[in-house]
Design an enzyme around this catalytic site. Structure first.
Site, short mmCIF file in Angstrom:
data_model
loop_
_atom_site.label_atom_id
_atom_site.label_comp_id
_atom_site.label_asym_id
_atom_site.label_seq_id
_atom_site.Cartn_x
_atom_site.Cartn_y
_atom_site.Cartn_z
CD GLU A 128 -3.06 -1.04 0.26
OE1 GLU A 128 -3.72 0.01 0.28
OE2 GLU A 128 -3.30 -1.99 -0.52
CB CYS A 153 -4.73 10.23 2.33
SG CYS A 153 -5.17 8.97 3.54
CG HIS A 165 -3.57 2.61 4.46
ND1 HIS A 165 -4.22 3.41 3.54
CD2 HIS A 165 -3.36 1.43 3.84
CE1 HIS A 165 -4.39 2.73 2.41
NE2 HIS A 165 -3.89 1.54 2.57
#
Length: 448
Positions: free
Chosen positions: A174, A371, A250
């Site tokens: 990720e 993000c 995450h």
């Protein structure tokens, strides 16, 4: 030689919509099917970039992807002209069309993992595009991501690019959302911190029971090998499976680090004390002094953290050695979180100031300030070798703002995604964008 941490923020794409595609991401799922505003989303992101640039931070921009992804739909059996492919998908498999229209590439913390030249065996900055294998709508991103990064960091003397890891669950990667680097100074050797949710091959590591653990230990180790990192310059830590099951998909939803500082929630990790000791020991060996700031669950619950995105913030180093925390408006709207932050900044610790940004459009889709940015540590020579078209300046900000005003819609629903005209609008916009950012031909419609 001076060195910098450059934040390359993702530019929100023209098809920004609330598809609710990300199982395990509470905000994404809870706002599913609401009407979005792509223009407002892009302008909010640009405003944050401009503000950080004005504060003296190095700031860049990372282009969005071509959406809808007609080629991805063709691979799933839809045929005919581009318009026919879109109309057929809308009629027969609307969820697949929604997935092919996702603007999730705006969250460029997931674009790649980056290791600075001070850490790598060959003395170059290394990039590995994330395969994002856990979610279909994200798994189709990495080919274009690789081309865009290649156009931004094209000088092979200074930059090395690696293809995404194998697209299988065992190597789920990720990107930088599960990677942090600690260092005394950005141009000096540091310690790279990889956080994983599960192990694909070792059953001794526990896994979450409700939501998927997206990052594997095996993927993290593979990236470290590709980047030529030394064993003494790497620490691996497991995310607490219990917090993954509470929506912490995450690590950057529950912890953020920068320089010598880790800001984290008490429940973020397994074997926390052992991990902190290893980070402190390894950073000390390269001249750093590790500091940790733990947010106790008694002050801020995991649910508070997930709903406010307290930890999905940007922790930025200022010239006087103190740190600035960039948080979304949702933090101010949560009484417990805001009370904690007021106490944090008045305590005389390393985090001295909090600045709030309105990123509602991104937040409602499950991504906050952290993000939206990919951090790249560069020395002066490397920064000079970056494609200058992607470095934020006042004229570039003006050009991108005008570009958004010209090309973006101010509302987007699921029904709008079925409009073939949207594809033409997006391609026209992106063709112009590649000229503004001096990227060359990076999109499939420009290449094929």
């Amino acid at each position: 030689m001076k060195s910098y941490e450059v934040n390359f923020d993702g530019l929100v794409g023209p098809t920004h919509n609330y598809g609710g595609l990300s199982y395990g991401n509470v905000a994404s799922q809870s706002n599913s099917q609401q009407c979005s505003n792509p223009k407002e989303a892009a302008l909010q992101g640009l405003a944050k970039m401009k503000a950080l640039m004005d504060m003296g931070f190095q700031q860049g921009v990372l282009a969005p992807q071509e959406r809808p992804d007609v080629a991805a739909l063709r691979r799933l059996g839809f045929a005919g002209s581009d318009a026919q492919v879109i109309q057929q998908a809308a009629k027969e498999a609307m969820p697949l069309l929604v997935a092919s229209c996702s603007a999730s590439s705006m969250w460029v913390a997931n674009a790649a993992t980056v290791s600075p030249s001070a850490d790598t065996a060959d003395g170059r900055v290394h990039f590995t595009a994330a395969n994002l294998n856990c979610k279909y709508h994200r798994s189709i991103e990495h080919p274009t991501t690789s081309r865009v990064l290649g156009a931004m960091f094209a000088n092979q003397q200074h930059f090395a690019h690696h293809a995404a890891l194998p697209a299988v669950a065992q190597f789920g990667d990720e990107g930088a959302a599960n990677h942090t680097r600690f260092c005394r100074a950005y141009g000096e050797a540091g310690v790279e911190f990889f956080v994983f949710g599960r192990s694909a091959f070792d059953s001794r590591f526990p896994s979450p029971q409700k939501y998927p653990a997206r990052q594997t230990l095996e993927a993290s180790r593979a990236v470290a090998r590709l980047h030529g990192l030394s064993e003494e310059g790497v620490v691996y830590a497991q995310q607490n499976p219990a917090v993954i099951d509470q929506g912490v998909f995450h690590n950057d939803v529950i912890a953020v680090g920068n320089g010598e500082v880790l800001f984290y929630h008490e429940d973020a990790f397994l074997e926390t004390e052992k991990m902190l000791a290893e980070l402190s020991d390894k950073l000390a060996k390269v001249g750093g002094k590790f500091q940790s700031v733990c947010v106790p669950r008694s002050a801020v619950t995991v649910d508070d953290a997930v709903r406010s995105y307290l930890f999905n913030s940007q922790l930025l180093s200022r010239a006087d050695g103190s740190m600035l925390l960039i948080v979304p408006e949702e933090c101010r709207g949560n009484e417990r979180v805001w009370q904690y932050l007021q106490g944090l900044t008045s305590s005389g610790g390393v985090i001295r100031e909090v600045k709030v940004f309105d990123l509602k459009q991104s937040m409602q889709n499950g991504g906050g300030p952290a993000c939206l940015r990919l951090r790249v540590a560069l020395n002066e020579t490397e920064l000079a070798a970056v494609n200058p078209g992607v470095i934020m300046t006042a004229p570039l900000y003006d050009s991108l703002t005008q570009w958004v005003e010209t090309h973006y819609r101010d509302r987007m629903t699921e029904n709008d995604l079925a409009d073939p005209q949207l594809l033409l609008e997006c391609r026209s916009a992106l063709d112009e964008l590649t000229q503004i950012l001096k990227l060359g031909s990076v999109y499939p419609f420009q290449i094929n």
